[in-house]
Design a protein around this motif. Structure first.
Motif, PDB file in Angstrom:
ATOM      1  N   ILE A  68      -4.145  -3.381 -10.926  1.00 22.51           N
ATOM      2  CA  ILE A  68      -3.177  -3.148  -9.839  1.00 22.51           C
ATOM      3  C   ILE A  68      -2.790  -1.668  -9.805  1.00 22.51           C
ATOM      4  O   ILE A  68      -2.771  -1.031  -8.747  1.00 22.51           O
ATOM      5  CB  ILE A  68      -1.886  -3.983 -10.064  1.00 22.51           C
ATOM      6  N   PHE A  69      -2.475  -1.117 -10.982  1.00 21.20           N
ATOM      7  CA  PHE A  69      -2.041   0.287 -11.012  1.00 21.20           C
ATOM      8  C   PHE A  69      -3.141   1.193 -10.445  1.00 21.20           C
ATOM      9  O   PHE A  69      -2.865   2.136  -9.706  1.00 21.20           O
ATOM     10  CB  PHE A  69      -1.677   0.715 -12.443  1.00 21.20           C
ATOM     11  N   GLN A  90      12.910 -14.987 -14.652  1.00 21.44           N
ATOM     12  CA  GLN A  90      12.333 -13.792 -14.044  1.00 21.44           C
ATOM     13  C   GLN A  90      11.881 -12.850 -15.165  1.00 21.44           C
ATOM     14  O   GLN A  90      12.532 -12.765 -16.202  1.00 21.44           O
ATOM     15  CB  GLN A  90      13.394 -13.035 -13.258  1.00 21.44           C
ATOM     16  N   GLY A  91      10.799 -12.153 -14.917  1.00 24.33           N
ATOM     17  CA  GLY A  91      10.383 -11.104 -15.848  1.00 24.33           C
ATOM     18  C   GLY A  91      10.735  -9.785 -15.213  1.00 24.33           C
ATOM     19  O   GLY A  91      10.456  -9.557 -14.030  1.00 24.33           O
ATOM     20  N   GLU A  92      11.402  -8.923 -15.999  1.00 21.92           N
ATOM     21  CA  GLU A  92      11.721  -7.604 -15.453  1.00 21.92           C
ATOM     22  C   GLU A  92      10.767  -6.589 -16.053  1.00 21.92           C
ATOM     23  O   GLU A  92      10.652  -6.469 -17.270  1.00 21.92           O
ATOM     24  CB  GLU A  92      13.158  -7.206 -15.770  1.00 21.92           C
ATOM     25  N   VAL A  93      10.103  -5.864 -15.186  1.00 25.65           N
ATOM     26  CA  VAL A  93       9.173  -4.836 -15.647  1.00 25.65           C
ATOM     27  C   VAL A  93       9.828  -3.485 -15.451  1.00 25.65           C
ATOM     28  O   VAL A  93      10.358  -3.190 -14.384  1.00 25.65           O
ATOM     29  CB  VAL A  93       7.852  -4.888 -14.838  1.00 25.65           C
ATOM     30  N   SER A  94       9.858  -2.670 -16.517  1.00 29.22           N
ATOM     31  CA  SER A  94      10.295  -1.287 -16.318  1.00 29.22           C
ATOM     32  C   SER A  94       9.207  -0.388 -16.857  1.00 29.22           C
ATOM     33  O   SER A  94       8.591  -0.680 -17.892  1.00 29.22           O
ATOM     34  CB  SER A  94      11.642  -1.006 -16.969  1.00 29.22           C
ATOM     35  N   ARG A 122      11.325  -0.009 -11.616  1.00 30.06           N
ATOM     36  CA  ARG A 122      11.768  -1.264 -12.205  1.00 30.06           C
ATOM     37  C   ARG A 122      11.688  -2.339 -11.145  1.00 30.06           C
ATOM     38  O   ARG A 122      11.933  -2.070  -9.969  1.00 30.06           O
ATOM     39  CB  ARG A 122      13.229  -1.068 -12.621  1.00 30.06           C
ATOM     40  N   ALA A 123      11.322  -3.548 -11.529  1.00 27.54           N
ATOM     41  CA  ALA A 123      11.320  -4.663 -10.572  1.00 27.54           C
ATOM     42  C   ALA A 123      11.311  -5.962 -11.352  1.00 27.54           C
ATOM     43  O   ALA A 123      10.867  -6.003 -12.506  1.00 27.54           O
ATOM     44  CB  ALA A 123      10.094  -4.586  -9.665  1.00 27.54           C
ATOM     45  N   ALA A 124      11.804  -6.999 -10.720  1.00 23.35           N
ATOM     46  CA  ALA A 124      11.826  -8.303 -11.389  1.00 23.35           C
ATOM     47  C   ALA A 124      11.290  -9.355 -10.447  1.00 23.35           C
ATOM     48  O   ALA A 124      11.458  -9.271  -9.232  1.00 23.35           O
ATOM     49  CB  ALA A 124      13.244  -8.654 -11.814  1.00 23.35           C
ATOM     50  N   TYR A 130       5.616  -0.377 -10.209  1.00 30.64           N
ATOM     51  CA  TYR A 130       4.750   0.806 -10.096  1.00 30.64           C
ATOM     52  C   TYR A 130       4.971   1.489  -8.744  1.00 30.64           C
ATOM     53  O   TYR A 130       5.090   2.707  -8.651  1.00 30.64           O
ATOM     54  CB  TYR A 130       3.288   0.396 -10.267  1.00 30.64           C
ATOM     55  N   ILE A 131       5.048   0.673  -7.703  1.00 33.12           N
ATOM     56  CA  ILE A 131       5.257   1.248  -6.361  1.00 33.12           C
ATOM     57  C   ILE A 131       6.639   1.914  -6.278  1.00 33.12           C
ATOM     58  O   ILE A 131       6.793   2.979  -5.688  1.00 33.12           O
ATOM     59  CB  ILE A 131       5.059   0.166  -5.281  1.00 33.12           C
ATOM     60  N   ASN A 132       7.646   1.319  -6.924  1.00 30.23           N
ATOM     61  CA  ASN A 132       8.970   1.952  -6.946  1.00 30.23           C
ATOM     62  C   ASN A 132       8.916   3.320  -7.603  1.00 30.23           C
ATOM     63  O   ASN A 132       9.569   4.270  -7.161  1.00 30.23           O
ATOM     64  CB  ASN A 132       9.983   1.075  -7.693  1.00 30.23           C
TER      65      ASN A 132
END
Ligand code: KIV
Ligand code: ZN
Length: 523
Positions: free
Chosen positions: A434-435, A463-467, A482-484, A496-498
């Motif tokens: 994806i990245f 929810q999984g939070e990715v940072s 960061r996104a969850a 990643y987009i953030n």
């Protein structure tokens, strides 16, 4: 008349805390935290270091203009430019304070400042006077005070008070002090500085040897009446004294210290969660007062004692620090009213439009998972305070991965000009794919410096939070995203987009950060 048994709580989460790696906050997040600090009852909020960057300046100015009922402080080195800039940011505060600092220890004088003791005193005095020309409330910090020769420390403190300092702060900048040694420094100041009664003596302890809280409390025992501290103890290197630990030690052991604070202790846990969610800095499970295990009794013998009489093993009640009995909040049938109540209890302040957005997000989440917890709400709220323009937006994604297949990602993204574009890439795993696909579409290449996933709550549907943190060599700095989501692959793509959007927002604003020495950072 001032209560001489009351300790003023000076919170520096937004300055010393925020300057530590991985803890940076955007302006909206800083205002949110400042609001929660004011509601917590701190006496002074150190909102930032205005000369450090236009972003720091704006944040201090916004907090000074918007938050009332508490002193707002800005940090400045001992030079005219810093002090003028600090005042520019603070001028609209209801109760402004300028905090000037200058290193005094021999190590700093010789190697960093290249100044004599006489020059240090002269500069400190001139700076306190300049700050005083702007506002009545001036704090002076002799940086690295705990390692400063005691005779010289007494001299510089006396001179700063004579010049108008109303608070003298005694930093243990490098976390080197011991409780007995630090208390001795404070006691000596009371014994030898003739005008010490004209100022409040303050502590500022770093935690390099794990003694920041003990050192601060030892100083209070001998007369210090202000403690500088941060939520969750975040701060430069090993951090600062943890506010919640100082406050609860004074409250729980009032019999010993005989000292009080103005803190509404039941707000400690919510603000700890808020700072942790905003910064992405997790609170360790066994952390005193606010850690997940702080009130959990596991051993059978303890549980038995607790059932018979709580005080057998419990010195504080969880309710006193605001630990919810159960943090199960809402389900898909809950309405706006219940949501607003819960959000306010968590310490957030949302206007009607923000609440409506949150309500929609909450409903979509409640469709995916049955029970929506406080942590879920905090993550949804924080999603909207990432202060970046949504240049690129994820529309959809598809990944394939598994044993014996080449991980592939296909993504569909909306470009800043509104055009929808698609691309695909292969990688070491679905996330890597994806990245790479995002990199191909956006044309932004960056190194992935950090990547972490945490379960926001327990449960299989959590929810999984990715940072994550991206490093862009040409920009010479890092960007967080960061996104969850209940789907961690999707959360990874969004995060990643953030981060890519943060890069673009930064370029758009084109505000190069001034590289200056940070106190305690070897500057
Ligand atoms: O640690 C330190 O010395 C500081 C001062 C600016 C108070 O943060
Ligand atoms: Zn510090």
């Amino acid at each position: 008349m001032a209560d001489d048994r009351r300790i003023k709580i000076f919170d520096t989460t937004l300055r010393d805390g925020e300057q530590s790696p991985g803890a940076s906050m955007n302006q909206a997040e800083k205002i949110e935290v400042a609001r929660a600090l004011a509601a917590l009852g701190v006496d002074i909020i150190e909102a930032g270091f205005p000369i450090a960057s236009p972003g720091d300046f704006e944040a201090v100015r916004a907090i000074a203009s918007e938050i009332s009922g508490v002193s707002i402080c800005g940090l400045a080195r001992c030079n005219d430019r810093d002090i003028d800039r600090a005042w520019e940011a603070l001028q609209f505060a209801q109760h402004p304070r300028i905090h000037v600092f200058l290193a005094t220890s021999a190590i700093h004088r010789e190697h960093k400042l290249k100044m004599t003791t006489g020059q240090v005193v002269e500069r400190a005095v001139a700076s306190v006077k300049r700050a005083k020309s702007y506002c009545a409330d001036v704090e002076f910090s002799p940086e690295d005070a705990a390692r400063t020769e005691i005779d010289f420390l007494c001299e510089v403190v006396e001179a700063a008070i004579a010049a108008g300092a109303t608070t003298v702060n005694i930093p243990d900048t490098v976390g080197y002090a011991t409780p007995t040694g630090y208390a001795k420094v404070i006691r000596t100041l009371f014994e030898r500085v003739p005008n010490i009664g004209n100022a409040v003596v303050s502590t500022h302890c770093h935690d390099d040897l794990g003694m920041a809280v003990a050192n601060s409390l030892a100083a209070c025992e001998v007369g210090a009446r202000q403690v500088e501290c941060t939520i969750n103890g975040i701060g430069e290197r090993a951090g600062n004294a943890a506010l919640e630990e100082i406050v609860m030690a004074l409250k729980t052991r009032y019999d010993f210290y005989g000292l009080t604070t103005n803190i509404k202790t039941e707000r400690l846990y919510p603000i700890s969660r808020m700072v942790s969610t905003i910064t992405g800095m997790k609170v360790q499970r066994n952390k005193a007062i606010v850690g997940q295990n702080a009130f959990a009794h596991e051993a059978g013998i303890h549980q038995d004692g607790m059932l018979k009489e709580r005080s057998t093993y419990e010195i504080m009640r969880p309710e006193e620090v605001g630990v919810p009995k159960t943090d199960l909040v809402l389900g898909k049938h809950s309405g706006r009213h219940a949501l607003r109540d819960r959000v306010t209890e968590l310490g957030y302040h949302l206007d009607d439009e923000q609440l409506e957005t949150l309500f929609n997000d909450f409903k979509s989440l409640a469709d995916k998972k049955k029970e929506v917890y406080d942590e879920d709400l905090a993550v949804l709220i924080e999603k909207h305070s990432q202060d970046v323009t949504p240049h690129w937006k994820l529309i959809s994604l598809h990944t394939t991965a598994g044993t014996g297949v080449i991980p592939t990602a296909t993504i569909c993204i909306r470009r800043p000009d509104g055009v929808i574009v698609k691309d695909a890439a292969i990688g070491d795993g679905p996330v890597d794919a994806i990245f790479k696909a995002v990199e191909r579409v956006t044309g932004i290449t960056a190194n992935l410096r950090e990547f972490g996933v945490r379960g926001v709550t327990a449960g299989k549907d959590a929810q999984g939070e990715v940072s994550l943190e991206l490093e862009v060599e040409s920009d010479d700095r890092t960007f967080r995203g960061r996104a969850a989501s209940t789907d961690i692959i999707e959360a990874s793509a969004e995060a990643y987009i953030n981060a890519v959007n943060a890069i673009l927002t930064r370029r758009e604003r084109d505000q190069p950060r001034e590289v200056i020495g940070r106190p305690g950072a070897g500057a």
